[in-house]
Design a protein around this motif. Structure first.
Motif, PDB file in Angstrom:
ATOM      1  N   PRO A 196      18.150  45.632  28.713  1.00 50.98           N
ATOM      2  CA  PRO A 196      18.712  46.805  29.384  1.00 50.98           C
ATOM      3  C   PRO A 196      19.368  46.510  30.732  1.00 50.98           C
TER       4      PRO A 196
ATOM      5  N   LYS B  66      26.010  42.332  26.483  1.00 50.28           N
ATOM      6  CA  LYS B  66      24.843  42.257  25.603  1.00 50.28           C
ATOM      7  C   LYS B  66      25.099  41.326  24.429  1.00 50.28           C
TER       8      LYS B  66
ATOM      9  N   GLU C  99      11.980  46.145  23.862  1.00 44.55           N
ATOM     10  CA  GLU C  99      12.736  46.934  24.831  1.00 44.55           C
ATOM     11  C   GLU C  99      12.498  48.423  24.601  1.00 44.55           C
TER      12      GLU C  99
ATOM     13  N   GLN D  74      15.563  53.209  36.261  1.00 44.80           N
ATOM     14  CA  GLN D  74      15.885  53.506  34.862  1.00 44.80           C
ATOM     15  C   GLN D  74      17.318  54.014  34.721  1.00 44.80           C
TER      16      GLN D  74
ATOM     17  N   LEU E 160      19.993  51.314  34.355  1.00 41.77           N
ATOM     18  CA  LEU E 160      19.930  50.366  33.252  1.00 41.77           C
ATOM     19  C   LEU E 160      20.870  50.775  32.115  1.00 41.77           C
ATOM     20  N   HIS E 161      20.991  49.891  31.140  1.00 44.20           N
ATOM     21  CA  HIS E 161      21.971  50.063  30.071  1.00 44.20           C
ATOM     22  C   HIS E 161      21.250  50.091  28.724  1.00 44.20           C
ATOM     23  N   TYR E 162      20.680  51.252  28.419  1.00 46.84           N
ATOM     24  CA  TYR E 162      19.937  51.392  27.174  1.00 46.84           C
ATOM     25  C   TYR E 162      20.879  51.644  26.004  1.00 46.84           C
TER      26      TYR E 162
ATOM     27  N   GLN F  39      21.219  48.072  18.438  1.00 48.77           N
ATOM     28  CA  GLN F  39      20.533  46.788  18.527  1.00 48.77           C
ATOM     29  C   GLN F  39      20.655  46.014  17.222  1.00 48.77           C
TER      30      GLN F  39
END
Length: 226
Positions: free
Chosen positions: A120, A128, A149, A187, A190-192, A198
């Motif tokens: 993240p 990513k 994650e 939070q 971040l890069h969720y 995924q």
């Protein structure tokens, strides 16, 4: 990769924070070690990304005394924390600690790799995918990659639902409001991504057979093979 770093003050409180903020934190550390123990030989070499703090290295090191460990983390203060734990446990001689990012990791090839609470920090603008490709090129064919994650649905309101769960879990675990405020702010930076994204990243980075092996609220564990 994101330039977010853990400084000396954050490192001092790191042992307490994740245990109260991340669902299943202690359990998945031990579960990772157990999964690796079921898969790897006695002479295996393991790459641990985001190794600062040392919790993952300690859990894996305890599973098999002959494994060679390499931990990578961009924070010198976090690596110092890990080094102290490893030395006290007698694991330091078989562990290499590398300051930096995935591109600074040794070429290997490694028999396994782990990446917990790391991705993240990396934007999903090509970063990513490059992160997972860099991991893949350092692993032997067939080697397991274990990733744990938080994941956020890309449906409308997905992040808000994630944060509601995140904050309630923290409050019920006695996290002080000042620590929670800092965590919530972090939070938001971040890069969720979603579970579906995924899986796509694994495919694009040439990992195969990706499947989940752990879930606790919004935290999921994946295993995929190089």
């Amino acid at each position: 990769m994101s330039a977010i770093m853990f400084n000396a003050e954050a490192a001092k409180s790191y042992d307490d924070g994740p245990r109260r903020l991340v669902p299943g934190y202690v359990f998945f550390q031990n579960l990772i070690a157990q999964v690796l123990a079921s898969e790897l030989k006695d002479d295996a070499s393991i790459l641990v990304m985001g190794a600062g703090g040392g919790a993952e290295l300690m859990a894996i090191g305890a599973a098999r005394e002959s494994w060679k460990l390499t931990g990578v983390d961009p924070s010198p203060d976090m690596l110092a924390l890990a080094e102290g734990k490893l030395r006290a446990a007698g694991y330091a001689a078989r562990t290499s600690l590398v300051p930096g990012y995935v591109t600074d990791a040794p070429e290997g090839p490694f028999d396994a790799a782990t990446s917990c609470l790391v991705a993240p920090f990396v934007p999903d603008d090509g970063g990513k995918l490059d992160y997972f490709r860099q991991l893949r090129r350092r692993m032997r064919p067939g080697a397991p990659l274990l990733v744990v994650e938080g994941f956020v649905s890309d449906a409308p309101g997905g992040f808000d639902r994630y944060m509601k769960s995140y904050m309630m879990y923290a409050r019920l675990n006695g996290v002080a409001q000042a620590m929670l405020d800092r965590a919530v702010s972090a939070q938001a930076s971040l890069h969720y991504i979603s579970l579906e994204r995924q899986k796509q990243l694994f495919d694009e980075a040439s990992f195969s057979g990706a499947e989940t092996f752990f879930q606790a609220l919004h935290i999921y564990g994946w295993i995929a093979r190089a």
